[in-house]
Write a protein that holds these residues in place. Structure first.
Motif, mmCIF file in Angstrom:
data_model
loop_
_atom_site.group_PDB
_atom_site.id
_atom_site.type_symbol
_atom_site.label_atom_id
_atom_site.label_comp_id
_atom_site.label_asym_id
_atom_site.label_seq_id
_atom_site.Cartn_x
_atom_site.Cartn_y
_atom_site.Cartn_z
ATOM 1 N N ASN A 1 0.814 -1.214 0.000
ATOM 2 C CA ASN A 1 0.000 0.000 0.000
ATOM 3 C C ASN A 1 0.850 1.267 0.000
ATOM 4 N N THR A 2 2.102 1.147 -0.488
ATOM 5 C CA THR A 2 3.020 2.280 -0.501
ATOM 6 C C THR A 2 3.502 2.587 -1.913
ATOM 7 N N LEU A 3 3.448 3.854 -2.248
ATOM 8 C CA LEU A 3 4.035 4.383 -3.479
ATOM 9 C C LEU A 3 5.324 5.104 -3.107
ATOM 10 N N THR A 4 6.429 4.715 -3.738
ATOM 11 C CA THR A 4 7.701 5.412 -3.558
ATOM 12 C C THR A 4 8.068 6.091 -4.869
ATOM 13 N N ILE A 5 8.460 7.355 -4.776
ATOM 14 C CA ILE A 5 8.899 8.106 -5.953
ATOM 15 C C ILE A 5 10.358 8.499 -5.740
ATOM 16 N N GLU A 6 11.235 7.793 -6.435
ATOM 17 C CA GLU A 6 12.658 8.115 -6.390
ATOM 18 C C GLU A 6 12.965 9.106 -7.509
ATOM 19 N N GLN A 7 13.738 10.125 -7.185
ATOM 20 C CA GLN A 7 14.028 11.186 -8.146
ATOM 21 C C GLN A 7 15.533 11.391 -8.273
ATOM 22 N N GLU A 8 15.986 11.641 -9.497
ATOM 23 C CA GLU A 8 17.377 12.017 -9.749
ATOM 24 C C GLU A 8 17.381 13.198 -10.700
ATOM 25 N N SER B 1 24.958 20.671 -17.553
ATOM 26 C CA SER B 1 25.402 21.986 -17.995
ATOM 27 C C SER B 1 26.838 22.241 -17.567
ATOM 28 N N SER B 2 27.377 23.351 -18.032
ATOM 29 C CA SER B 2 28.741 23.743 -17.657
ATOM 30 C C SER B 2 28.762 24.581 -16.386
ATOM 31 N N ASN B 3 27.590 24.914 -15.854
ATOM 32 C CA ASN B 3 27.482 25.675 -14.615
ATOM 33 C C ASN B 3 26.586 24.943 -13.628
ATOM 34 N N GLU B 4 26.627 25.346 -12.361
ATOM 35 C CA GLU B 4 25.712 24.752 -11.402
ATOM 36 C C GLU B 4 24.275 25.088 -11.778
ATOM 37 N N MET B 5 23.367 24.173 -11.468
ATOM 38 C CA MET B 5 21.984 24.256 -11.940
ATOM 39 C C MET B 5 21.030 24.457 -10.766
ATOM 40 N N PRO B 6 20.252 25.537 -10.766
ATOM 41 C CA PRO B 6 19.307 25.793 -9.671
ATOM 42 C C PRO B 6 17.975 25.096 -9.913
ATOM 43 N N ILE B 7 17.417 24.519 -8.867
ATOM 44 C CA ILE B 7 16.079 23.931 -8.944
ATOM 45 C C ILE B 7 15.354 24.176 -7.628
ATOM 46 N N TYR B 8 14.046 24.155 -7.670
ATOM 47 C CA TYR B 8 13.237 24.025 -6.450
ATOM 48 C C TYR B 8 11.904 23.396 -6.860
ATOM 49 N N GLY B 9 11.963 22.117 -7.075
ATOM 50 C CA GLY B 9 10.806 21.372 -7.546
ATOM 51 C C GLY B 9 9.876 20.971 -6.422
ATOM 52 N N GLY B 10 8.942 20.092 -6.770
ATOM 53 C CA GLY B 10 7.995 19.623 -5.766
ATOM 54 C C GLY B 10 6.956 18.703 -6.357
ATOM 55 N N PHE B 11 5.963 18.391 -5.560
ATOM 56 C CA PHE B 11 4.848 17.538 -5.967
ATOM 57 C C PHE B 11 3.529 18.220 -5.623
ATOM 58 N N LYS C 1 -6.199 6.617 5.967
ATOM 59 C CA LYS C 1 -5.229 7.591 6.456
ATOM 60 C C LYS C 1 -4.015 7.578 5.539
ATOM 61 N N VAL C 2 -3.527 8.762 5.201
ATOM 62 C CA VAL C 2 -2.396 8.909 4.294
ATOM 63 C C VAL C 2 -1.179 9.386 5.083
ATOM 64 N N HIS C 3 -0.043 8.755 4.813
ATOM 65 C CA HIS C 3 1.233 9.162 5.401
ATOM 66 C C HIS C 3 2.182 9.524 4.262
ATOM 67 N N ILE C 4 2.682 10.749 4.264
ATOM 68 C CA ILE C 4 3.655 11.192 3.271
ATOM 69 C C ILE C 4 4.993 11.429 3.963
ATOM 70 N N LYS C 5 6.040 10.858 3.387
ATOM 71 C CA LYS C 5 7.402 11.132 3.843
ATOM 72 C C LYS C 5 8.213 11.621 2.651
ATOM 73 N N MET D 1 10.140 10.553 -2.222
ATOM 74 C CA MET D 1 8.891 10.796 -1.511
ATOM 75 C C MET D 1 8.123 9.488 -1.470
ATOM 76 N N THR D 2 7.488 9.208 -0.350
ATOM 77 C CA THR D 2 6.631 8.029 -0.250
ATOM 78 C C THR D 2 5.228 8.446 0.175
ATOM 79 N N VAL D 3 4.251 7.716 -0.339
ATOM 80 C CA VAL D 3 2.863 7.896 0.043
ATOM 81 C C VAL D 3 2.337 6.531 0.458
#
Length: 287
Positions: free
Chosen positions: A141-148, A153-163, A228-232, A282-284
């Motif tokens: 009953n668990t969904l795991t979302i692994e992200q990479e 690029s030739s420079n550092e890359m800024p991100i601020y993602g989410g779900f 009941k939902v548990h998100i980590k 992230m896990t649900v």
């Protein structure tokens, strides 16, 4: 034994990951979005199918992927190294087709890995070359979302993602289990107390954002389903947004790496070093 099946839903191919007690439905061509998570016969995600089929629309429902930004930019633009770029709300990943690079089903789980790569289209709004992998894993009953998030690029890359998970409920005043003590109410831009003011989204147009949670997790009920939902989530996610629409049967509980408009503030961006990757998860879990 878990299985993976491909089914056609109008113009889209849906990958169905199936176990004895759960089903996960993924639409790689439609922004890599998860459109269904069913546990013991109960669908826990809301989905407006009309917005799913209309390819020019933003999907209302499921679990959209938000990359490279979370939320909105003021006037839909930001400046980077002297140049102004335009970007839609929540970035472009949710509106682009993702490539299926691997699927696997075994006795105890099923998984699918999707990839999004930079292109001339993404470079026009985000001047960085990248490769992003999302692996969806269904186990019991668990969904795991692994992200990479890989910086090519030739420079550092800024991100601020989410779900942006849309959970199926008509209740706007849910009881959240969180150790956050304060939240920002975007309806009046005031910082409030979780304990004293509560987290009631009834009649609210804008979102709340939990500001100071130390534990990387939040739990809440779905009353109509008696679930009941548990998100980590990983350390990269600093905030959790809570949002709904009053005439719709959903509440969104949204882990985010930064607050909305962070590309303009530039106060807490996550930088991926040149040639390196950032991996997180992230896990649900649904009880």
């Amino acid at each position: 034994m878990y299985t993976i099946e491909q089914v056609q839903d109008n113009q889209f191919t849906i990958y169905e990951l199936r176990g004895q007690a759960s089903i996960l439905r993924v639409a790689p061509e439609r922004g890599g979005i998860i459109i269904g998570f069913e546990v013991q016969g109960d669908e826990v995600l809301f989905l407006n199918k009309k917005t799913f089929y209309e390819e020019d629309a933003n999907v209302r429902g499921g679990i959209p992927i938000l990359f490279p930004i979370f939320g909105q930019l003021e006037e839909g633009k930001y400046e980077w190294e002297g140049k102004v770029y335009n970007m839609k709300n929540h970035g472009f990943a949710r509106n682009l087709p993702w490539e299926v690079v691997e699927t696997n089903a075994s006795e105890d789980k099923a998984m699918i890995t999707l990839r999004l790569q930079s292109s001339s289209e993404t470079l026009a709004s985000y001047p960085f070359e990248f490769e992003v992998f999302f692996t969806y894993i269904l186990q019991d009953n668990t969904l795991t979302i692994e992200q990479e998030y890989k910086n090519k690029s030739s420079n550092e890359m800024p991100i601020y993602g989410g779900f942006h998970p849309y959970f199926s409920t008509s209740e706007k005043n849910l009881s959240y289990e969180t150790d956050a003590e304060q939240y920002l109410d975007y309806n009046d831009m005031k910082v409030k107390s979780v304990q004293e003011d509560g987290l009631d989204l009834t009649n609210k147009v804008e979102s709340f954002v939990l500001l100071d949670a130390k534990k990387k997790g939040i739990s809440f009920p779905l009353p109509e389903l008696n679930r009941k939902v548990h998100i980590k989530y990983g350390d990269e996610f600093k905030y959790v947004y809570l949002w709904t629409e009053q005439d719709q049967d959903f509440v969104c509980v949204e882990p985010a790496m930064g607050k909305t408009d962070e590309f303009n503030r530039k106060e807490e961006l996550l930088f991926v070093e040149q040639g390196k990757s950032v991996k997180t998860m992230m896990t649900v879990t649904v009880e």
